[in-house]
Enzyme design. Structure first.
Site, PDB file in Angstrom:
ATOM      1  N   TYR A  83     -40.611 -17.801 -21.645  1.00 42.51           N
ATOM      2  CA  TYR A  83     -41.760 -18.704 -21.485  1.00 42.51           C
ATOM      3  C   TYR A  83     -42.829 -18.358 -22.516  1.00 42.51           C
ATOM      4  O   TYR A  83     -43.947 -17.992 -22.184  1.00 42.51           O
ATOM      5  CB  TYR A  83     -42.310 -18.603 -20.061  1.00 42.51           C
ATOM      6  CG  TYR A  83     -41.411 -19.260 -19.041  1.00 42.51           C
ATOM      7  CD1 TYR A  83     -41.541 -20.602 -18.736  1.00 42.51           C
ATOM      8  CD2 TYR A  83     -40.405 -18.529 -18.402  1.00 42.51           C
ATOM      9  CE1 TYR A  83     -40.713 -21.209 -17.809  1.00 42.51           C
ATOM     10  CE2 TYR A  83     -39.566 -19.127 -17.481  1.00 42.51           C
ATOM     11  CZ  TYR A  83     -39.727 -20.470 -17.188  1.00 42.51           C
ATOM     12  OH  TYR A  83     -38.899 -21.072 -16.277  1.00 42.51           O
TER      13      TYR A  83
ATOM     14  N   ASP B  38     -39.872 -17.438  -6.843  1.00 40.96           N
ATOM     15  CA  ASP B  38     -40.968 -18.398  -6.944  1.00 40.96           C
ATOM     16  C   ASP B  38     -40.576 -19.768  -6.371  1.00 40.96           C
ATOM     17  O   ASP B  38     -40.618 -20.785  -7.060  1.00 40.96           O
ATOM     18  CB  ASP B  38     -41.406 -18.532  -8.404  1.00 40.96           C
ATOM     19  CG  ASP B  38     -42.682 -19.353  -8.551  1.00 40.96           C
ATOM     20  OD1 ASP B  38     -43.533 -19.296  -7.644  1.00 40.96           O
ATOM     21  OD2 ASP B  38     -42.813 -20.059  -9.571  1.00 40.96           O
TER      22      ASP B  38
END
Length: 575
Positions: A428, A131
């Protein structure tokens, strides 16, 4: 095209921004006469990095090829420039291919689009499983330098402490010579000689040594000595001499089942993950940006960062040595998610990359741990043998530092975790799942820590956590993407971290220091916005929250000398 810089964002040509394939750089220079006429001089071309595969020509002669985009490589070009009285002209040509394949680090795949009703003939896309934007080009400096023909090729330094004395063990490699002498001196910060030796290896003992301490852990952090190595040699064309100065920090690193120790004292990582990323430059090295980032780290009270997800420029680590910022040094093994990424071909390349990384960074006191990967598919059966071999190889290269990789796999399924010294785990909660449910974070985080520790009995670092935030978005009660939500998510994580801090959780690294560019997807609005600073290095609300926390942790830490705590209090945001 300026060097250093990524080529992608420099022009107005959209084709160059997304280009995949070969690009060509060329530069002509005039060399000093001594370099081309003095046969006791060795001329070297050094390339700080070229992403990802490079071929180098000097005056039209193919001289070097290198695979891997984030580490330096060099070649002796003396025979190409010392060819006569008119040999001062030099033309350097570098071809770079940024294509990523299943066996590169990071890996990628090329997908050809064969639907002729939608794509022109030969149309392809580069697919990756990481990412951040795949910036490319000559992103660090290209240098010409000289040494004598007999020269100091490498220095390896390890340090230790014996009662109140510091120990500096050195090993020196000399190339192209058998008749030489080496003199070694260690100088303190006031340029006073504190120890001396001779020969290619030895141990220097420094009574009452000033140790290298991390930022905020001592009133005199980041103390550096200078190791001076002087070579004199006899060659077939006469006597030559070489001289090199290496900064040295005397410190020790150790890991127990619940602590990370620096100089025998428990160390708690409170810091950030970063990227080499900025407007226009891409991943191109830039001194003003680097100094700004370090000023922000010091303001924040951060004492550590991880080089996510690739080795950073050498100047970054030099700054860390000088300011006491502790580094988890990571190689470019990000996106290893497919079975073919764990092949023998990939493993051999991975080992070569670790050899280059350790050779480059082994002498930096700021580097306290190697990371061999980020978020690999470590639950795959083949990952167990793969990481056993890569970690064993890294430990053989450098027995003085612990080794880890950063995981997001389930604790019970992770095949690589048995081989690491420290568990680094990314999670997360209330972001990538249970969206918006901040009330679940403490429970889920506590369960995560307990499961990992119960299974492996190793210290744990929360190596990533965070939330995407569009600067200027406000919502109360907090909603996702608002500054309030990022702040509230961090607060819940901090409550969970504090439950285990001092037991076996030894660190926390926010994702991310600053917003950064990614590939274009519907999930990314001009890049990843999990930074506590914008891409332009302006603070979001979470930066002030984190600053309060980090200074509070620093003030609570037991320092070797009480004066250090006083200094922290004077500089903290609470005074």
């Amino acid at each position: 095209m300026p060097v250093p810089s990524s080529f992608n964002d420099i022009s107005q040509d959209w084709r160059l921004r997304h280009f995949v394939g070969w690009v060509w750089y060329e530069r002509e220079v005039t060399l000093p006469e001594r370099w081309t006429q003095d046969l006791r001089t060795r001329v070297v071309l050094r390339i700080g990095s070229a992403h990802s595969y490079a071929i180098v020509w000097v005056n039209g002669v193919n001289t070097l090829e290198h695979e891997g985009g984030y580490l330096p490589f060099e070649v002796d070009i003396s025979s190409l420039v010392q060819v006569g009285p008119l040999s001062s002209h030099l033309r350097v040509t570098i071809a770079i291919n940024n294509t990523l394949t299943p066996s590169t680090l990071p890996p990628g795949t090329i997908r050809y689009m064969t639907d002729a009703s939608r794509y022109p003939k030969g149309y392809f896309v580069q697919n990756t499983d990481f990412d951040f934007f795949n910036y490319a080009g000559l992103q660090r400096s290209v240098l010409l330098y000289t040494t004598p023909t007999t020269y100091i090729d490498d220095i390896t330094v390890t340090t230790g402490v014996q009662q109140d004395s510091g120990l500096v063990n050195y090993q020196i490699s000399v190339k192209r010579g058998s008749q030489f002498e080496l003199e070694v001196r260690l100088l303190d910060a006031e340029n006073k000689v504190v120890a001396a030796g001779t020969g290619t290896q030895g141990q220097l003992k420094v009574p009452g040594a000033n140790l290298w301490w991390p930022y905020l852990m001592h009133e005199l952090p980041a103390y550096l000595y200078s190791l001076e190595v002087r070579l004199t040699a006899q060659t077939s064309v006469g006597p030559v001499s070489d001289f090199y100065t290496l900064p040295v920090g005397i410190r020790t690193v150790a890991v127990t089942e619940s602590q990370f120790l620096i100089n025998g004292k428990p160390f708690y990582f409170h810091g950030v993950n970063k990227h080499e990323d900025s407007d226009i430059r891409g991943k191109g090295f830039d001194w003003p940006l680097l100094v700004k980032d370090f000023n922000l780290l010091l303001w924040l009270g951060a004492n550590a960062f991880r080089t996510s997800h690739y080795p950073y420029a050498e100047e970054v680590l030099q700054m860390c040595d000088r300011y006491g910022i502790v580094v988890i040094d990571e190689c470019p093994a990000v996106g290893l998610v497919l079975p073919q990424h764990f092949s023998n071909t990939s493993m051999n390349h991975h080992m070569r990359v670790m050899e280059e990384l350790v050779r480059r960074d082994k002498n930096h006191p700021a580097v306290v741990m190697w990371s061999v990967a980020n978020e690999p598919a470590s639950s795959l059966e083949s990952a167990g043998y793969y990481f056993k071999m890569v970690i064993t190889h890294t430990k053989a290269l450098d027995p003085s530092r612990p080794v880890t990789f950063v995981t997001n796999s389930n604790y019970a399924a992770d095949k690589g975790a048995p081989y690491v010294d420290v568990i680094c785990v990314n999670s997360y909660y209330s972001w990538y799942h249970d969206y918006g449910h901040l009330e679940l974070i403490q429970l889920q985080l506590g369960t995560q820590f307990e499961n990992w520790y119960k299974t492996y009995h190793k210290p744990i670092i929360q190596s990533e956590y965070g939330a995407e935030t569009i600067v200027g978005f406000h919502q109360d009660p907090p909603l996702m993407f608002s500054e309030e939500y990022q702040k509230a998510l961090l607060e819940q994580y901090h409550l969970g971290l504090d439950e285990k801090r001092g037991k076996y959780v030894v660190g926390e690294l926010i994702w991310n220091f600053a917003d950064f560019m990614t590939n274009q997807t519907p999930q990314r609005v001009l890049g990843n916005k999990k930074g506590i600073f914008t891409r332009q290095r302006q603070p979001k609300a979470a930066a002030f929250l984190l600053r309060e926390r980090y200074w509070k942790i620093a003030n609570e830490t037991r320092y070797p000398h009480s004066a250090a705590k006083s200094q922290c209090l004077e500089n903290s945001p609470f005074t």
